[in-house]
Design an enzyme around this catalytic site. Structure first.
Site, PDB file in Angstrom:
ATOM      1  N   GLU A   6      36.337  52.893  49.218  1.00 24.11           N
ATOM      2  CA  GLU A   6      37.326  53.657  49.981  1.00 24.11           C
ATOM      3  C   GLU A   6      36.821  54.105  51.351  1.00 24.11           C
ATOM      4  O   GLU A   6      37.624  54.527  52.194  1.00 24.11           O
ATOM      5  CB  GLU A   6      37.760  54.889  49.182  1.00 24.11           C
ATOM      6  CG  GLU A   6      38.608  54.577  47.956  1.00 24.11           C
ATOM      7  CD  GLU A   6      39.964  54.001  48.314  1.00 24.11           C
ATOM      8  OE1 GLU A   6      40.462  54.294  49.418  1.00 24.11           O
ATOM      9  OE2 GLU A   6      40.521  53.237  47.502  1.00 24.11           O
ATOM     10  N   GLU A  60      22.716  47.240  31.120  1.00 25.58           N
ATOM     11  CA  GLU A  60      22.260  48.572  31.526  1.00 25.58           C
ATOM     12  C   GLU A  60      20.903  48.917  30.921  1.00 25.58           C
ATOM     13  O   GLU A  60      20.240  49.862  31.348  1.00 25.58           O
ATOM     14  CB  GLU A  60      23.279  49.641  31.150  1.00 25.58           C
ATOM     15  CG  GLU A  60      23.409  49.940  29.684  1.00 25.58           C
ATOM     16  CD  GLU A  60      24.387  51.077  29.420  1.00 25.58           C
ATOM     17  OE1 GLU A  60      23.948  52.065  28.819  1.00 25.58           O
ATOM     18  OE2 GLU A  60      25.564  50.984  29.814  1.00 25.58           O
TER      19      GLU A  60
END
EC number: 4.2.1.126
Length: 301
Positions: free
Chosen positions: A83, A111
């Site tokens: 954004e 992960e």
């Protein structure tokens, strides 16, 4: 700390009978639990302020902001990075997000690899002067720990965002932002309260860093990028409000400024052409407020 001992993994007594509640009561319970997160984040404001200073200094010096995380935590950082370019006019690649296994995160096992965290940073061109923000609700995700260690060894500043206090990630970071969110409504589902806290923190880190860099004028997004009709109307409104002119005047100035609200505002407020506005902006490091402060009162429109 073992996973089963983490606060975020503990059962929440308030939701012990979650499956027996009716929909309205279950929603009310979630809403009550969520309502306290902002207050918990408030306890971390001094650390968040330190993080903003580190980020703003790095970006001002030509470095980058790199969010990195696994699962939901990684996606929150990725979305915040995504954004920044349309909202603040940042350069492509200046603020990026890295998610273990990619944004879809189909392979959750990645992960567990601290090596992959290092490799992903290198693939992104990690360099001294960058800031790496490691996002991990547990504070112990190997992928993030490996990334923070590698960033530190490279000479980068590091920030850890975790939702358990006294985390391993915090010990690896220059700035440790830790928020005790308490047990989740759905035991261990850290996309809930922990995710909300991480989103709030990322919002603050990026937004206030951009404010510090002069990317706003007052509370206006003066570097918003004009890519569609809605954003054009928004940009016209920003210019109109900042310069105190009718929307038709603001629209003409925006066109003359090449769809850059910052330049249009300076053109109108300083009474100069596009080139003059660009010079004012450059001399003031992009800050409209600083640029206007250099003008004699009689020269302001």
């Amino acid at each position: 700390m073992h996973l089963e001992h983490l606060v975020t993994e503990q059962p929440n007594g308030q939701s012990a009978n979650l499956d027996a509640l009716g929909i309205p009561d279950a929603l009310a319970l979630m809403n009550r639990e969520d309502a306290g997160i902002a207050a918990r984040v408030a306890h971390a404001l001094p650390a968040i302020a330190s993080g903003v200073t580190v980020i703003a200094d790095a970006l001002r010096a030509g470095g980058r902001l790199i969010y990195i995380g696994a699962g939901n935590s990684g996606r929150i950082g990725y979305l915040d990075a995504l954004e920044c370019q349309p909202t603040f006019g940042t350069q492509p690649g200046e603020i990026i997000g890295i998610v273990a296994g990619g944004f879809a995160g189909i392979t959750e096992s990645v992960e567990d690899s601290d090596t992959l965290g290092r490799q992903d940073l290198d693939a992104a061109g990690l360099a001294r002067g960058d800031v790496v923000v490691g996002l991990t609700a547990s504070g112990r995700t190997p992928y993030v720990l490996g990334a923070l260690r590698h960033a530190r060894d490279t000479g980068c500043r590091t920030i850890a965002v975790a939702c358990n206090v006294g985390s391993e990630a915090a010990a690896l970071a220059d700035v440790a932002i830790e928020v005790d969110c308490g047990p989740e409504v759905l035991t261990g589902s850290t996309r809930l309260k922990a995710g909300t806290a991480q989103k709030m923190i990322c919002n603050m880190l990026s937004t206030i860093s951009m404010v510090a860099l002069g990317k706003t004028y007052g509370n206006l997004m003066v570097d918003v990028q004009v890519h569609n009709h809605k954003l054009r109307r928004r940009a016209i409104g920003i210019v109109s409000q900042a310069a105190g002119v009718p929307t038709d005047v603001a629209e003409r100035a925006l066109e003359q400024a090449g769809d850059r609200p910052r330049i249009a505002i300076l053109m109108l407020c300083a009474g100069v052409d596009r080139a003059g506005a660009e010079r004012l902006a450059d001399a003031a490091g992009g800050s409209i407020r600083k640029a206007l402060a250099t003008l004699a009162p009689s020269t302001r429109a």
